[in-house]
Design a protein around this motif. Sequence first.
Motif, PDB file in Angstrom:
ATOM      1  N   GLN A  36      -1.804  -6.768  18.506  1.00  0.00           N
ATOM      2  CA  GLN A  36      -2.437  -7.262  17.289  1.00  0.00           C
ATOM      3  C   GLN A  36      -1.355  -7.640  16.277  1.00  0.00           C
ATOM      4  O   GLN A  36      -0.483  -6.856  15.969  1.00  0.00           O
ATOM      5  N   VAL A  37      -1.459  -8.854  15.777  1.00  0.00           N
ATOM      6  CA  VAL A  37      -0.486  -9.336  14.803  1.00  0.00           C
ATOM      7  C   VAL A  37      -0.774  -8.716  13.443  1.00  0.00           C
ATOM      8  O   VAL A  37      -1.901  -8.748  12.958  1.00  0.00           O
ATOM      9  N   GLN A  38       0.270  -8.145  12.854  1.00  0.00           N
ATOM     10  CA  GLN A  38       0.113  -7.551  11.539  1.00  0.00           C
ATOM     11  C   GLN A  38       1.408  -7.695  10.759  1.00  0.00           C
ATOM     12  O   GLN A  38       2.497  -7.483  11.304  1.00  0.00           O
ATOM     13  N   LEU A  39       1.283  -8.053   9.506  1.00  0.00           N
ATOM     14  CA  LEU A  39       2.401  -8.099   8.572  1.00  0.00           C
ATOM     15  C   LEU A  39       2.013  -7.230   7.388  1.00  0.00           C
ATOM     16  O   LEU A  39       1.004  -7.492   6.740  1.00  0.00           O
ATOM     17  N   LEU A  40       2.784  -6.197   7.134  1.00  0.00           N
ATOM     18  CA  LEU A  40       2.430  -5.230   6.110  1.00  0.00           C
ATOM     19  C   LEU A  40       3.548  -5.138   5.080  1.00  0.00           C
ATOM     20  O   LEU A  40       4.614  -4.589   5.353  1.00  0.00           O
ATOM     21  N   GLU A  41       3.263  -5.655   3.883  1.00  0.00           N
ATOM     22  CA  GLU A  41       4.247  -5.625   2.810  1.00  0.00           C
ATOM     23  C   GLU A  41       4.207  -4.309   2.059  1.00  0.00           C
ATOM     24  O   GLU A  41       3.153  -3.673   1.950  1.00  0.00           O
ATOM     25  N   SER A  42       5.350  -3.931   1.518  1.00  0.00           N
ATOM     26  CA  SER A  42       5.440  -2.736   0.680  1.00  0.00           C
ATOM     27  C   SER A  42       6.637  -2.889  -0.251  1.00  0.00           C
ATOM     28  O   SER A  42       7.440  -3.810  -0.093  1.00  0.00           O
ATOM     29  N   GLY A  43       6.739  -1.983  -1.219  1.00  0.00           N
ATOM     30  CA  GLY A  43       7.900  -1.979  -2.094  1.00  0.00           C
ATOM     31  C   GLY A  43       7.656  -2.567  -3.468  1.00  0.00           C
ATOM     32  O   GLY A  43       8.534  -2.514  -4.322  1.00  0.00           O
ATOM     33  N   GLY A  44       6.479  -3.139  -3.677  1.00  0.00           N
ATOM     34  CA  GLY A  44       6.178  -3.674  -4.994  1.00  0.00           C
ATOM     35  C   GLY A  44       5.950  -2.554  -5.995  1.00  0.00           C
ATOM     36  O   GLY A  44       5.906  -1.375  -5.649  1.00  0.00           O
ATOM     37  N   GLY A  45       5.799  -2.937  -7.256  1.00  0.00           N
ATOM     38  CA  GLY A  45       5.553  -1.952  -8.280  1.00  0.00           C
ATOM     39  C   GLY A  45       5.770  -2.535  -9.660  1.00  0.00           C
ATOM     40  O   GLY A  45       5.918  -3.753  -9.816  1.00  0.00           O
ATOM     41  N   SER A  46       5.807  -1.661 -10.642  1.00  0.00           N
ATOM     42  CA  SER A  46       6.022  -2.063 -12.027  1.00  0.00           C
ATOM     43  C   SER A  46       7.440  -1.709 -12.434  1.00  0.00           C
ATOM     44  O   SER A  46       7.842  -0.552 -12.288  1.00  0.00           O
ATOM     45  N   VAL A  47       8.162  -2.686 -12.911  1.00  0.00           N
ATOM     46  CA  VAL A  47       9.548  -2.473 -13.325  1.00  0.00           C
ATOM     47  C   VAL A  47       9.799  -3.173 -14.646  1.00  0.00           C
ATOM     48  O   VAL A  47       9.056  -4.087 -15.025  1.00  0.00           O
ATOM     49  N   GLN A  48      10.851  -2.758 -15.314  1.00  0.00           N
ATOM     50  CA  GLN A  48      11.234  -3.414 -16.556  1.00  0.00           C
ATOM     51  C   GLN A  48      12.155  -4.588 -16.262  1.00  0.00           C
ATOM     52  O   GLN A  48      12.852  -4.615 -15.229  1.00  0.00           O
ATOM     53  N   ALA A  49      12.137  -5.544 -17.137  1.00  0.00           N
ATOM     54  CA  ALA A  49      13.015  -6.711 -17.004  1.00  0.00           C
ATOM     55  C   ALA A  49      14.462  -6.248 -16.870  1.00  0.00           C
ATOM     56  O   ALA A  49      14.891  -5.301 -17.533  1.00  0.00           O
ATOM     57  N   GLY A  50      15.155  -6.926 -15.991  1.00  0.00           N
ATOM     58  CA  GLY A  50      16.542  -6.571 -15.723  1.00  0.00           C
ATOM     59  C   GLY A  50      16.719  -5.668 -14.526  1.00  0.00           C
ATOM     60  O   GLY A  50      17.840  -5.522 -14.011  1.00  0.00           O
ATOM     61  N   GLY A  51      15.627  -5.066 -14.082  1.00  0.00           N
ATOM     62  CA  GLY A  51      15.693  -4.190 -12.928  1.00  0.00           C
ATOM     63  C   GLY A  51      15.694  -4.962 -11.622  1.00  0.00           C
ATOM     64  O   GLY A  51      15.763  -6.202 -11.598  1.00  0.00           O
ATOM     65  N   SER A  52      15.595  -4.222 -10.519  1.00  0.00           N
ATOM     66  CA  SER A  52      15.581  -4.856  -9.210  1.00  0.00           C
ATOM     67  C   SER A  52      14.578  -4.153  -8.306  1.00  0.00           C
ATOM     68  O   SER A  52      14.187  -3.008  -8.551  1.00  0.00           O
ATOM     69  N   LEU A  53      14.168  -4.855  -7.279  1.00  0.00           N
ATOM     70  CA  LEU A  53      13.243  -4.318  -6.289  1.00  0.00           C
ATOM     71  C   LEU A  53      13.656  -4.812  -4.918  1.00  0.00           C
ATOM     72  O   LEU A  53      14.208  -5.917  -4.787  1.00  0.00           O
ATOM     73  N   LYS A  54      13.328  -4.022  -3.900  1.00  0.00           N
ATOM     74  CA  LYS A  54      13.497  -4.469  -2.530  1.00  0.00           C
ATOM     75  C   LYS A  54      12.151  -4.351  -1.841  1.00  0.00           C
ATOM     76  O   LYS A  54      11.602  -3.265  -1.692  1.00  0.00           O
ATOM     77  N   LEU A  55      11.611  -5.490  -1.458  1.00  0.00           N
ATOM     78  CA  LEU A  55      10.338  -5.549  -0.770  1.00  0.00           C
ATOM     79  C   LEU A  55      10.575  -5.506   0.738  1.00  0.00           C
ATOM     80  O   LEU A  55      11.575  -6.019   1.233  1.00  0.00           O
TER      81      LEU A  55
END
Length: 122
Positions: free
Chosen positions: A1-20
């Motif tokens: 079964q084909v599945q793509l599951l994203e994670s790593g999002g959230g609420s951050v302040q400007a200037g910060g960083s995220l890795k999805l």
Amino acid sequence: QVQLLESGGGSVQAGGSLKLSCSVSGFTVSRDCMAWFRQAPGKKREGVAAIAPNGAPTYADYLEDRITISKDNAKNTLYLRISSLKPEDTAMYYCAAYGSSRCSLYVPFNRWGQGTQVTVSP
């Protein structure tokens, strides 16, 4: 079964960083063109970055040098790192796949995840 599951999002302040992350099952990221897209409320979906089976990346010009797309073939996972986040980066971020070595943000991606929300506050 084909599945793509994203994670790593959230609420951050400007200037910060995220890795999805986008965990894939049912096919292998090593063989497909993989990409990240985003869609802000009331706006059209736009391409962010793509990565070819051989690892060659393509980036949307408007994001300058704030993004890095990568993948781990052993983990069958796609990543997107966004640095120096701005409020205008607020959007739902989606990963997508297209079964070809021909890779850009304009190929007809036919497999999509459900998305992960990124919210950037001033």
